[in-house]
Motif scaffolding. Structure first.
Motif, mmCIF file in Angstrom:
data_model
loop_
_atom_site.group_PDB
_atom_site.id
_atom_site.type_symbol
_atom_site.label_atom_id
_atom_site.label_comp_id
_atom_site.label_asym_id
_atom_site.label_seq_id
_atom_site.Cartn_x
_atom_site.Cartn_y
_atom_site.Cartn_z
ATOM 1 N N GLY A 38 0.784 -1.217 0.000
ATOM 2 C CA GLY A 38 0.000 0.000 0.000
ATOM 3 C C GLY A 38 0.819 1.272 0.000
ATOM 4 N N THR A 39 2.146 1.151 0.157
ATOM 5 C CA THR A 39 3.000 2.339 0.124
ATOM 6 C C THR A 39 3.499 2.571 -1.303
ATOM 7 O OG1 THR A 39 4.985 1.032 0.645
ATOM 8 C CG2 THR A 39 3.740 1.957 2.497
ATOM 9 N N VAL A 40 4.028 3.758 -1.537
ATOM 10 C CA VAL A 40 4.591 4.111 -2.837
ATOM 11 C C VAL A 40 6.102 4.165 -2.685
ATOM 12 C CG1 VAL A 40 4.692 5.807 -4.694
ATOM 13 C CG2 VAL A 40 2.541 5.418 -3.451
ATOM 14 N N PRO A 41 6.841 3.185 -3.206
ATOM 15 C CA PRO A 41 8.301 3.175 -3.054
ATOM 16 C C PRO A 41 8.926 4.393 -3.710
ATOM 17 C CG PRO A 41 7.481 1.059 -3.864
ATOM 18 C CD PRO A 41 6.351 2.025 -3.963
ATOM 19 N N SER A 42 10.000 4.881 -3.102
ATOM 20 C CA SER A 42 10.714 6.030 -3.664
ATOM 21 C C SER A 42 12.204 5.833 -3.459
ATOM 22 C CB SER A 42 10.265 7.333 -2.990
ATOM 23 O OG SER A 42 10.532 7.282 -1.606
ATOM 24 N N GLY A 43 12.970 5.994 -4.533
ATOM 25 C CA GLY A 43 14.417 5.914 -4.437
ATOM 26 C C GLY A 43 14.915 4.535 -4.062
ATOM 27 N N LEU A 44 16.071 4.529 -3.404
ATOM 28 C CA LEU A 44 16.714 3.278 -3.003
ATOM 29 C C LEU A 44 16.679 3.085 -1.500
ATOM 30 C CD1 LEU A 44 19.857 3.407 -5.341
ATOM 31 C CD2 LEU A 44 17.901 1.887 -5.563
ATOM 32 N N ALA A 45 15.740 3.741 -0.829
ATOM 33 C CA ALA A 45 15.667 3.648 0.630
ATOM 34 C C ALA A 45 15.351 2.218 1.058
ATOM 35 C CB ALA A 45 14.607 4.611 1.151
ATOM 36 N N TRP A 46 16.244 1.629 1.857
ATOM 37 C CA TRP A 46 16.022 0.276 2.345
ATOM 38 C C TRP A 46 15.033 0.313 3.502
ATOM 39 C CZ3 TRP A 46 17.324 -4.068 0.011
ATOM 40 C CH2 TRP A 46 17.195 -5.268 0.713
ATOM 41 N N PRO A 47 13.996 -0.527 3.467
ATOM 42 C CA PRO A 47 12.971 -0.470 4.529
ATOM 43 C C PRO A 47 13.537 -0.897 5.879
ATOM 44 C CG PRO A 47 12.647 -2.388 3.118
ATOM 45 C CD PRO A 47 13.721 -1.569 2.466
ATOM 46 N N SER A 48 13.071 -0.248 6.913
ATOM 47 C CA SER A 48 13.507 -0.610 8.262
ATOM 48 C C SER A 48 12.988 -1.975 8.662
ATOM 49 C CB SER A 48 13.030 0.452 9.261
ATOM 50 O OG SER A 48 11.610 0.592 9.199
ATOM 51 N N ASP A 49 11.838 -2.367 8.128
ATOM 52 C CA ASP A 49 11.248 -3.682 8.416
ATOM 53 C C ASP A 49 10.916 -4.371 7.084
ATOM 54 O OD1 ASP A 49 10.117 -5.887 9.610
ATOM 55 O OD2 ASP A 49 8.191 -4.903 10.004
ATOM 56 N N PRO A 50 11.887 -5.036 6.470
ATOM 57 C CA PRO A 50 11.661 -5.647 5.146
ATOM 58 C C PRO A 50 10.522 -6.665 5.179
ATOM 59 C CG PRO A 50 13.995 -5.643 5.715
ATOM 60 C CD PRO A 50 13.255 -5.263 6.955
#
Length: 274
Positions: A38-50
């Protein structure tokens, strides 16, 4: 010496930059696939909770078990037949010097210039007349024909560089043409056959256009062809779309990594012989 070191350093830097540029899209897709749904990914930010479960969700939603089975059936129908016909034709054109071989080879070279997009409409009506639309045969049969120009050209290049003395020695020993092909020429052609098999597999697995146009049922397409239907249904869920795309790409990456040595070996042998 300094010039040589400078050249080596420049080559290494260029390779590192090339690897980074090549891997960057995959890293971006992986980071997007691991974001919360449901989120919109942006850039190369690695998720804190993959969210590794996104891959399982994409596998289930896209019915990738059926897609995997369909892709394997299509590959099994295209690759062995294409490689066998191309090997025999390449042997005939490269070693036997059959009458009219130059004309046939010229026609094959013309076939190399023919894009898939130029024949997809005639193929559609031909498959319709044959009653093969919406079946896997609508993908298998055209692909075998469309791959032939390159495949025969590839194998002919190998057989043309094999010394004629080997065939003459086999003839003196009493070998027939069939025995000469299977017992002498095919073992020597294993690197070329292996590399051609890898290419045929990758091209068939990633075939998109024919699968979309000639087959309506996504479960009968290749995995790449089914990506179109997956994108249309889940295109607003970018996280799931990225996860599904990576799952579709994974088999081709695994095959290439496993057989890359054979592929490079065949390319090196071809360049040395040429």
């Amino acid at each position: 010496m300094n010039l040589s070191r400078r050249e080596n350093l420049t080559g290494r830097v260029f390779l590192i930059v090339l690897v980074v540029v090549t891997l960057l899209p995959f890293v971006s897709m992986l980071s997007a696939a691991l974001q919360p749904r449901g989120t919109v990914p942006s850039g190369l930010a690695w998720p804190s909770d993959p969210q590794w479960g996104n891959f399982a969700d994409a596998f289930t939603v896209a019915n990738m078990g059926a897609l995997l089975r369909s892709s394997l059936l299509i590959v099994a129908g295209v690759v062995p037949v294409s490689v066998l016909i191309a090997t025999m034709a390449g042997f005939g054109l490269g070693q036997l010097r059959v009458p009219g071989g130059r004309i046939v080879f010229g026609l094959l070279l013309l076939g190399l210039t023919l894009p898939f997009e130029a024949v997809v409409t005639p193929l559609y009506y031909q498959m319709q007349d044959l009653g093969l639309l919406n079946t896997r045969w609508a993908i298998i049969l055209p692909l075998i024909g469309l791959y032939m120009p390159f495949a025969v050209f590839w194998m002919r290049a190998h057989f043309s560089n094999v010394p004629v003395e080997l065939s003459e020695a086999a003839r003196v020993d009493g070998s027939s043409t069939w025995q000469l092909f299977w017992r002498v020429q095919v073992p020597l052609a294993k690197p070329a056959i292996a590399s051609l098999t890898i290419l045929m597999f990758l091209w068939t697995w990633n075939q998109f256009l024919l699968a979309i146009v000639l087959v309506d049922d996504p479960a009968k397409r290749t995995m790449a062809g089914a990506l179109g239907a997956f994108q249309g249904q889940w295109g607003t869920d970018l996280v799931l779309l990225c996860a599904g795309s990576l799952l579709i790409l994974t088999p081709t990456l695994i095959v290439f990594l496993i057989f890359q040595r054979q592929f490079i070996k065949a390319l090196i042998q071809g360049s040395l012989k040429g």
